[in-house]
Motif scaffolding. Structure first.
Motif, short mmCIF file in Angstrom:
data_model
loop_
_atom_site.label_atom_id
_atom_site.label_comp_id
_atom_site.label_asym_id
_atom_site.label_seq_id
_atom_site.Cartn_x
_atom_site.Cartn_y
_atom_site.Cartn_z
N UNK A 57 13.91 5.95 -10.28
CA UNK A 57 13.50 4.99 -9.20
C UNK A 57 12.36 5.73 -8.56
N UNK A 58 11.28 4.96 -8.37
CA UNK A 58 9.98 5.61 -7.73
C UNK A 58 9.58 4.75 -6.83
N UNK A 59 9.58 5.31 -5.30
CA UNK A 59 9.29 4.66 -4.16
C UNK A 59 7.68 4.52 -4.08
N UNK A 60 7.14 3.58 -3.62
CA UNK A 60 5.64 3.64 -3.07
C UNK A 60 5.48 4.30 -1.79
N UNK A 61 4.53 5.11 -2.03
CA UNK A 61 3.83 5.88 -0.51
C UNK A 61 2.46 6.10 -0.81
N UNK A 62 1.91 5.45 -1.21
CA UNK A 62 0.54 5.61 -1.11
C UNK A 62 -0.04 4.80 -0.14
N UNK A 63 -1.43 5.52 0.39
CA UNK A 63 -2.17 4.89 1.68
C UNK A 63 -3.29 4.17 1.24
N UNK A 64 -3.77 4.45 0.01
CA UNK A 64 -5.11 4.00 -0.49
C UNK A 64 -4.82 2.36 -1.33
N UNK A 65 -5.69 1.68 -1.24
CA UNK A 65 -5.30 0.53 -1.98
C UNK A 65 -5.39 0.80 -3.45
N UNK A 190 7.14 -5.65 -6.63
CA UNK A 190 8.16 -6.11 -5.43
C UNK A 190 7.60 -7.64 -4.93
N UNK A 191 7.36 -8.34 -5.98
CA UNK A 191 6.93 -9.90 -6.15
C UNK A 191 5.34 -10.04 -5.76
N UNK A 192 4.90 -8.95 -5.94
CA UNK A 192 3.23 -9.12 -5.67
C UNK A 192 2.74 -9.34 -7.03
N UNK A 193 2.61 -10.51 -7.33
CA UNK A 193 1.79 -10.82 -8.80
C UNK A 193 0.25 -10.77 -8.74
N UNK A 194 -0.14 -10.57 -10.11
CA UNK A 194 -1.74 -10.28 -9.73
C UNK A 194 -2.50 -11.84 -9.37
N UNK A 201 -4.77 -4.31 -3.17
CA UNK A 201 -3.86 -4.34 -2.13
C UNK A 201 -3.17 -2.91 -2.04
N UNK A 202 -2.56 -2.56 -0.90
CA UNK A 202 -1.47 -1.55 -0.88
C UNK A 202 -0.14 -1.99 -0.85
N UNK A 203 0.92 -1.42 -1.57
CA UNK A 203 2.09 -1.79 -1.78
C UNK A 203 3.02 -1.29 -0.36
N UNK A 204 3.90 -2.12 -0.25
CA UNK A 204 4.77 -1.68 0.95
C UNK A 204 5.34 -0.29 0.90
N UNK A 205 5.10 0.57 1.94
CA UNK A 205 5.59 1.81 1.97
C UNK A 205 7.13 1.75 1.76
N UNK A 206 7.62 2.59 1.00
CA UNK A 206 9.22 2.66 0.75
C UNK A 206 9.64 1.65 -0.29
N UNK A 207 8.85 0.51 -0.88
CA UNK A 207 9.65 -0.09 -1.80
C UNK A 207 9.61 0.36 -3.08
N UNK A 208 10.45 0.31 -3.73
CA UNK A 208 10.57 1.22 -5.02
C UNK A 208 10.59 0.39 -6.20
N UNK A 209 10.39 0.99 -7.46
CA UNK A 209 10.41 0.33 -8.55
C UNK A 209 11.02 1.27 -9.67
N UNK A 210 11.59 0.76 -11.11
CA UNK A 210 12.04 1.60 -11.92
C UNK A 210 11.13 1.70 -13.23
#
Length: 345
Positions: A57-65, A190-194, A201-210
């Motif tokens: 599990x890796x959570x998104x924490x990037x601030x840049x788009x 997390x539901x954001x398709x191309x 865009x910038x992913x939601x902070x704390x949302x995770x993926x596998x």
């Protein structure tokens, strides 16, 4: 199954005994007992190295788009010529061979570049062609008589009892190209398709993926695989993986680190430690600083006041020590530079 070695390397020079390793794996899988797809598996190669594989599990924490690819890496398949239907095709049940050598009963568009080029001889041949024999029909309907096959009828009934999904799985086996196409499939963040309007865009902070990895993969390889999964154009060098603990401690993983071993050693609980994908310039937070982050504001103010007092005392101590050393050095220098007076008796 091959017996594991007594000592197992877990990355960065660390080792575990066989019992400690098996205990960690069993505890990890038991914690995720309701999610068997997330269980870790391990094997031992010919060199005796233990390799663990599973999802991280890796959570998104990037601030840049981040930038998504405009188009997937799809291979263009070569165009195959159309195969003419056989005489037994349901489109044309009876298709006699025409005098022109065409096995189909009628000419298709595109067989002649210009319809005006058909000469009178060909038209005469068409007009003198014998008519096709009459098609036998059933008694009560105008449908052609179908020959029933017992085996095909039984197979049809068997398929009819199955669901559509099961029927597709039985009749269609995945080829290597189809499996590669599924591997190249564009996943959503997390539901954001191309979308060409929101491809940056910038992913939601704390949302995770596998992401599925093994214990041999380094930090850089894990980042590359994560970006490849979501078709992200950004350079992997822009990002880094951080281990963020519940206490607030934030430690950057080096390129030589192996993230899956870090996850195994910390346990599967996301409440204790999470792995974040962040910007490379993100500052680390040491454990000494992290222990104060969860305190109440009045307590933190008192801690800061105490630290300022200690800082002031330390500054005064250094200044006093400097003045003392300055006096001693000045005295020694003056003694050596003063002229010696000789006296005679």
């Amino acid at each position: 199954m091959t017996t594991l070695q007594s000592l197992i390397q877990v990355g960065d020079g660390r080792t575990l005994s066989r019992g400690e390793f098996l205990s960690l794996i069993n505890t990890y899988n038991w914690f995720l007992k309701d999610q068997t797809q997330l269980h870790l598996t391990y094997c031992q190669d010919s060199d005796g190295e233990v390799i663990v594989e599973g999802f991280l599990n890796i959570s998104w924490g990037v601030t840049r788009p981040i930038r998504l690819q405009i188009q997937d890496d799809k291979q263009t398949l070569p165009l195959t010529p159309l195969v003419p239907p056989e005489p037994s095709s349901p489109v044309s049940p009876v298709s006699p061979v025409s005098p022109l050598g065409n096995k189909r009963g009628m000419m298709r568009w595109g067989e002649y570049s210009d319809l005006h080029q058909i000469d009178e001889t060909q038209e005469t041949v068409f007009s003198n062609a014998p008519p096709p024999p009459p098609v036998p029909y059933e008694t009560a309907t105008l449908r052609p008589i179908r020959h029933k096959h017992t085996e095909l009828e039984a197979e049809s009934n068997l398929f009819r009892c199955r669901s559509d999904a099961a029927l597709v799985k039985m009749r269609r086996k995945k080829s290597a190209s189809q499996r590669e196409k599924e591997r190249q499939h564009r996943f959503s963040i997390n539901g954001h398709f191309y979308n060409y309007k929101t491809s940056i865009f910038t992913p939601t902070h704390g949302a995770f993926t596998k992401v599925r990895i093994n214990s041999r993969m380094s930090t850089h390889q894990v980042i590359e695989q994560l970006l490849h999964k979501f078709k992200i154009q950004n350079d992997p060098e822009e990002f880094a993986l951080y281990c963020v603990h519940q206490s607030g401690e934030k430690r950057k993983l080096c390129n030589r680190d192996q993230p899956l071993w870090e996850r195994i050693l910390q346990g599967p609980s996301e409440d204790i430690m999470k792995v974040f994908l962040m910007d490379r310039e993100e500052e680390e937070v040491s454990n000494d600083v992290a222990q104060y982050l969860n305190l109440e504001l009045p307590i933190l103010e008192q801690v800061l006041l105490k630290l300022r007092e200690e800082e002031t005392k330390e500054i005064q101590r250094v200044i006093s020590k400097y003045h003392h050393q300055h006096r001693l050095l000045s005295h020694v220098l003056n003694t050596k530079l003063s002229p010696h007076i000789e006296t005679s008796v």
